[in-house]
Write a protein that holds these residues in place. Structure first.
Motif, PDB file in Angstrom:
ATOM      1  N   ALA A   1      38.611  45.631  35.105  1.00 52.86           N
ATOM      2  CA  ALA A   1      39.567  46.686  35.476  1.00 52.86           C
ATOM      3  C   ALA A   1      38.801  47.905  35.980  1.00 52.86           C
ATOM      4  O   ALA A   1      38.348  48.730  35.190  1.00 52.86           O
ATOM      5  N   ASN A   2      38.657  48.012  37.288  1.00 52.56           N
ATOM      6  CA  ASN A   2      37.958  49.155  37.880  1.00 52.56           C
ATOM      7  C   ASN A   2      38.898  50.329  38.140  1.00 52.56           C
ATOM      8  O   ASN A   2      38.463  51.456  38.293  1.00 52.56           O
ATOM      9  N   PHE A   3      40.184  50.039  38.198  1.00 50.94           N
ATOM     10  CA  PHE A   3      41.183  51.091  38.350  1.00 50.94           C
ATOM     11  C   PHE A   3      42.422  50.705  37.555  1.00 50.94           C
ATOM     12  O   PHE A   3      42.632  49.537  37.208  1.00 50.94           O
ATOM     13  N   VAL A   4      43.241  51.704  37.264  1.00 51.81           N
ATOM     14  CA  VAL A   4      44.484  51.453  36.527  1.00 51.81           C
ATOM     15  C   VAL A   4      45.555  52.412  37.019  1.00 51.81           C
ATOM     16  O   VAL A   4      45.279  53.587  37.282  1.00 51.81           O
ATOM     17  N   TYR A   5      46.749  51.878  37.183  1.00 49.32           N
ATOM     18  CA  TYR A   5      47.919  52.720  37.403  1.00 49.32           C
ATOM     19  C   TYR A   5      48.747  52.725  36.129  1.00 49.32           C
ATOM     20  O   TYR A   5      49.042  51.673  35.568  1.00 49.32           O
ATOM     21  N   LEU A   6      49.098  53.929  35.687  1.00 46.34           N
ATOM     22  CA  LEU A   6      49.790  54.123  34.417  1.00 46.34           C
ATOM     23  C   LEU A   6      51.236  54.498  34.660  1.00 46.34           C
ATOM     24  O   LEU A   6      51.529  55.380  35.467  1.00 46.34           O
ATOM     25  N   LYS A   7      52.132  53.841  33.942  1.00 45.88           N
ATOM     26  CA  LYS A   7      53.544  54.237  34.002  1.00 45.88           C
ATOM     27  C   LYS A   7      53.648  55.641  33.422  1.00 45.88           C
ATOM     28  O   LYS A   7      53.238  55.904  32.297  1.00 45.88           O
ATOM     29  N   ALA A   8      54.201  56.551  34.208  1.00 48.23           N
ATOM     30  CA  ALA A   8      54.367  57.931  33.751  1.00 48.23           C
ATOM     31  C   ALA A   8      55.826  58.229  33.469  1.00 48.23           C
ATOM     32  O   ALA A   8      56.205  58.560  32.348  1.00 48.23           O
ATOM     33  N   THR A   9      56.658  58.109  34.488  1.00 47.49           N
ATOM     34  CA  THR A   9      58.045  58.545  34.367  1.00 47.49           C
ATOM     35  C   THR A   9      58.974  57.572  35.053  1.00 47.49           C
ATOM     36  O   THR A   9      58.562  56.763  35.896  1.00 47.49           O
ATOM     37  N   ASP A  10      60.254  57.643  34.695  1.00 48.13           N
ATOM     38  CA  ASP A  10      61.292  57.011  35.490  1.00 48.13           C
ATOM     39  C   ASP A  10      62.547  57.846  35.392  1.00 48.13           C
ATOM     40  O   ASP A  10      62.761  58.566  34.422  1.00 48.13           O
TER      41      ASP A  10
ATOM     42  N   PRO B   1      48.392  30.534  36.175  1.00 50.34           N
ATOM     43  CA  PRO B   1      47.540  30.644  37.362  1.00 50.34           C
ATOM     44  C   PRO B   1      48.202  30.033  38.600  1.00 50.34           C
ATOM     45  O   PRO B   1      48.913  29.031  38.522  1.00 50.34           O
ATOM     46  N   ILE B   2      47.962  30.673  39.732  1.00 56.81           N
ATOM     47  CA  ILE B   2      48.490  30.221  41.021  1.00 56.81           C
ATOM     48  C   ILE B   2      47.318  29.873  41.932  1.00 56.81           C
ATOM     49  O   ILE B   2      46.322  30.613  41.979  1.00 56.81           O
ATOM     50  N   ASN B   3      47.449  28.770  42.652  1.00 57.94           N
ATOM     51  CA  ASN B   3      46.435  28.397  43.625  1.00 57.94           C
ATOM     52  C   ASN B   3      46.786  29.042  44.965  1.00 57.94           C
ATOM     53  O   ASN B   3      47.691  28.595  45.670  1.00 57.94           O
ATOM     54  N   PHE B   4      46.090  30.111  45.295  1.00 61.42           N
ATOM     55  CA  PHE B   4      46.337  30.808  46.544  1.00 61.42           C
ATOM     56  C   PHE B   4      45.548  30.211  47.705  1.00 61.42           C
ATOM     57  O   PHE B   4      45.595  30.733  48.823  1.00 61.42           O
ATOM     58  N   GLY B   5      44.812  29.144  47.452  1.00 58.55           N
ATOM     59  CA  GLY B   5      44.054  28.499  48.511  1.00 58.55           C
ATOM     60  C   GLY B   5      42.940  29.386  49.032  1.00 58.55           C
ATOM     61  O   GLY B   5      42.261  30.082  48.273  1.00 58.55           O
ATOM     62  N   GLY B   6      42.777  29.391  50.352  1.00 58.70           N
ATOM     63  CA  GLY B   6      41.701  30.159  50.957  1.00 58.70           C
ATOM     64  C   GLY B   6      41.906  31.657  50.912  1.00 58.70           C
ATOM     65  O   GLY B   6      40.977  32.412  51.230  1.00 58.70           O
ATOM     66  N   SER B   7      43.090  32.096  50.523  1.00 59.47           N
ATOM     67  CA  SER B   7      43.371  33.533  50.466  1.00 59.47           C
ATOM     68  C   SER B   7      43.442  34.034  49.029  1.00 59.47           C
ATOM     69  O   SER B   7      44.204  34.939  48.716  1.00 59.47           O
ATOM     70  N   SER B   8      42.646  33.445  48.169  1.00 60.44           N
ATOM     71  CA  SER B   8      42.665  33.815  46.759  1.00 60.44           C
ATOM     72  C   SER B   8      42.271  35.274  46.555  1.00 60.44           C
ATOM     73  O   SER B   8      41.341  35.776  47.202  1.00 60.44           O
ATOM     74  N   PRO B   9      42.952  35.968  45.640  1.00 65.91           N
ATOM     75  CA  PRO B   9      42.557  37.357  45.344  1.00 65.91           C
ATOM     76  C   PRO B   9      41.169  37.443  44.736  1.00 65.91           C
ATOM     77  O   PRO B   9      40.564  38.527  44.731  1.00 65.91           O
ATOM     78  N   ARG B  10      40.640  36.328  44.229  1.00 69.40           N
ATOM     79  CA  ARG B  10      39.284  36.326  43.678  1.00 69.40           C
ATOM     80  C   ARG B  10      38.252  36.720  44.728  1.00 69.40           C
ATOM     81  O   ARG B  10      37.146  37.157  44.388  1.00 69.40           O
ATOM     82  N   LYS B  11      38.599  36.545  45.997  1.00 69.17           N
ATOM     83  CA  LYS B  11      37.660  36.882  47.062  1.00 69.17           C
ATOM     84  C   LYS B  11      37.579  38.386  47.309  1.00 69.17           C
ATOM     85  O   LYS B  11      36.674  38.852  48.019  1.00 69.17           O
ATOM     86  N   LEU B  12      38.521  39.126  46.757  1.00 73.25           N
ATOM     87  CA  LEU B  12      38.491  40.574  46.907  1.00 73.25           C
ATOM     88  C   LEU B  12      37.564  41.185  45.854  1.00 73.25           C
ATOM     89  O   LEU B  12      37.480  40.695  44.727  1.00 73.25           O
ATOM     90  N   ALA B  13      36.899  42.275  46.218  1.00 69.71           N
ATOM     91  CA  ALA B  13      35.791  42.779  45.404  1.00 69.71           C
ATOM     92  C   ALA B  13      36.219  43.663  44.240  1.00 69.71           C
ATOM     93  O   ALA B  13      35.550  43.702  43.202  1.00 69.71           O
ATOM     94  N   VAL B  14      37.310  44.401  44.398  1.00 70.07           N
ATOM     95  CA  VAL B  14      37.664  45.428  43.411  1.00 70.07           C
ATOM     96  C   VAL B  14      39.046  45.143  42.827  1.00 70.07           C
ATOM     97  O   VAL B  14      40.050  45.128  43.559  1.00 70.07           O
ATOM     98  N   HIS B  15      39.071  44.915  41.518  1.00 76.42           N
ATOM     99  CA  HIS B  15      40.316  44.573  40.839  1.00 76.42           C
ATOM    100  C   HIS B  15      40.697  45.666  39.835  1.00 76.42           C
ATOM    101  O   HIS B  15      39.860  46.460  39.410  1.00 76.42           O
ATOM    102  N   GLY B  16      41.980  45.675  39.480  1.00 73.96           N
ATOM    103  CA  GLY B  16      42.474  46.647  38.521  1.00 73.96           C
ATOM    104  C   GLY B  16      43.762  46.176  37.881  1.00 73.96           C
ATOM    105  O   GLY B  16      44.207  45.040  38.113  1.00 73.96           O
ATOM    106  N   VAL B  17      44.388  47.035  37.098  1.00 70.78           N
ATOM    107  CA  VAL B  17      45.593  46.678  36.354  1.00 70.78           C
ATOM    108  C   VAL B  17      46.602  47.819  36.442  1.00 70.78           C
ATOM    109  O   VAL B  17      46.274  48.921  36.873  1.00 70.78           O
ATOM    110  N   ASP B  18      47.842  47.534  36.038  1.00 74.38           N
ATOM    111  CA  ASP B  18      48.810  48.606  35.797  1.00 74.38           C
ATOM    112  C   ASP B  18      49.452  48.352  34.447  1.00 74.38           C
ATOM    113  O   ASP B  18      49.693  47.208  34.065  1.00 74.38           O
TER     114      ASP B  18
END
Length: 346
Positions: A163-172, A128-145
Motif C-alpha cells: 500500500a503506497n497510497f491510501v484514500y480514506l473515507k471522510a464524509t458523505d 482472484p480474477i484473471n485479467f490476462g495480459g492486462s493484469s494490474p500486477r503489471k502496474l508499478a504502484v498500488h494502494g488501497v481505500d
C-alpha cells in the motif's frame, strides 16, 4: 435566619441547579452512522471501533425530513462557518469566518521533495480474477481505500504489503463524518503513505452543503493527494432519488469547483460502470478519473476514457487489516508516480 434571606438562598440554589443540569455540546448524543456504503466492501459483522476525533467540529444530525429534500435549483452559495479552537473542551469561535480568510487561489506550503519508497505488491485476493495480459500486477504502484468498516489498521504492515497510497473515507452527504477518518488520516501520514480523502456524494442534499461539510472536516495539507468525489448509485441508501443526467452533472460541477478552489487541486472522480454509463460517458474530459472495474480492464468497461487510478478488486486480503479491502493501482510507472506526486506538492 430571616425569611427574606431564606428565599434569596433558595432562589440562587434553583438557578445553580439549572446551570448544572444544562447540556453542553459534549452531552449531545452522536447521531447514528450513515447508512451509505461504498464500493464492494461489506460491512463488518463485528463491532466497529469508535475513534477519538480530537479537535474536530461535532456533527449535528439533521432531521429525516431535511434529508429527503431534493432541490432542482443550482446549489446556493455557502454561508461562512466559523472554525473552533478548544480550551478546556469549550469551543471558542475564531475571529473571522473561514470564507473571509480563504483566498481565491489558496497557497499551500510545498512538501519536502523527497521520493518515497515504493513497496511491491504482496496482496492476496479472496476472489482472484484473471485479467490476462492486462493484469494490474503489471502496474508499478498500488494502494488501497478504506473506511470505518476496516476497523483498526496496522498501517506499517499494510504498507509493507504494497500500500503506497491510501484514500480514506471522510464524509458523505451533508452531515456524516466517518468516525475513523481523523485517526486514519493521522496514522497513514505517520506510516509514510501518500493519502487523500474521499466524499460519498448524496443525491438528496445540495452540492453546496456537501462541499462545505467536506471542507469543514478534511484538512488542507501540503502533499495530500487530490480530494475525491465518489459518485455511484446505491440501492442501500435512504436516498432513493436518481436525478437526471443534466442535474447530476450540474451538482457534481458545483461540488468539484468549490473543492478545487479551496484545496488548490482538481478533484478526482471515482465511479462505477452503471453510474458512468448513465451519466458520465463523454463528460468531464479534463478531470482525472478513478474507475471501478473488478472483472475486466478499464479499457473494456470504460472505452475511450483516460484514467488515473484503477480499483481492480473489492476482495483484497492483507496483513494489517481484518477482512477484505479495496485494491487500486496507479496508471503509470514508478517515475511517473513520483512526478505526479511532486506536482501535487507545488
Amino acid at each position: 435566619m430571616r425569611p427574606a434571606a431564606v428565599s434569596a438562598i433558595f432562589l440562587v440554589s434553583l438557578i445553580l441547579s439549572a446551570c448544572v443540569a444544562s447540556s453542553g455540546p459534549q452531552d449531545i448524543p452522536a447521531g447514528p452512522p450513515s447508512q451509505e456504503t461504498t464500493n464492494s466492501i461489506s460491512r463488518s459483522s463485528g463491532p466497529v471501533p469508535s475513534a477519538d476525533v480530537g479537535h474536530t467540529t461535532v456533527a449535528v444530525k439533521v432531521s429525516r425530513q431535511q434529508e429527503a429534500l431534493v432541490t432542482t435549483e443550482p446549489a446556493p452559495e455557502p454561508q461562512a462557518f466559523f472554525p473552533t479552537e478548544r480550551t478546556d473542551d469549550i469551543p471558542i469561535p475564531a475571529e473571522k469566518p473561514v470564507a473571509l480568510l480563504m483566498p481565491a487561489n489558496p497557497a499551500v506550503a510545498a512538501a519536502p521533495q523527497t521520493r518515497m519508497q515504493i513497496y511491491s505488491r504482496h496482496f492476496r485476493d479472496a476472489k482472484p480474477i484473471n485479467f490476462g495480459g492486462s493484469s494490474p500486477r503489471k502496474l508499478a504502484v498500488h494502494g488501497v481505500d478504506v473506511s470505518r468498516w476496516q476497523g483498526e489498521i496496522d498501517w506499517e504492515k499494510l504498507q509493507a504489503q504494497g500500500a503506497n497510497f491510501v484514500y480514506l473515507k471522510a464524509t458523505d452527504g451533508g452531515d456524516h463524518l466517518d468516525p475513523m477518518f481523523q485517526k486514519n488520516w493521522r496514522r497513514a501520514r505517520e506510516a509514510g503513505l501518500k493519502r487523500g480523502a474521499y466524499h460519498f456524494f448524496y443525491w438528496c442534499r445540495t452540492a453546496g452543503e456537501q462541499a462545505d461539510w467536506f471542507i469543514r472536516n478534511v484538512p488542507r495539507e501540503a502533499g495530500a493527494l487530490p480530494p475525491v468525489i465518489d459518485v455511484e448509485w446505491n440501492g442501500e441508501s435512504s436516498c432513493k432519488r436518481r436525478p437526471s443526467r443534466e442535474h447530476v452533472l450540474e451538482k457534481m460541477k458545483v461540488f468539484m469547483d468549490r473543492l478545487e478552489k479551496y484545496y488548490g487541486q482538481r478533484p478526482i472522480i471515482y465511479t462505477s460502470p452503471d453510474f458512468y454509463r448513465d451519466n458520465l460517458t463523454g463528460e468531464f474530459a479534463d478531470y482525472p478519473f478513478w474507475l471501478r472495474s473488478v472483472a475486466a480492464h478499464p479499457s473494456k468497461v470504460y472505452p475511450g476514457r483516460k484514467w488515473l487510478f484503477w480499483q481492480y478488486s473489492g476482495s483484497g486480503l492483507s496483513h494489517g487489516v481484518e477482512g477484505r479491502i479495496d485494491l487500486n493501482a496507479f496508471h503509470g510507472s514508478e517515475e511517473e508516480w513520483h512526478n505526479w506526486v511532486a506536482s501535487r506538492s507545488n
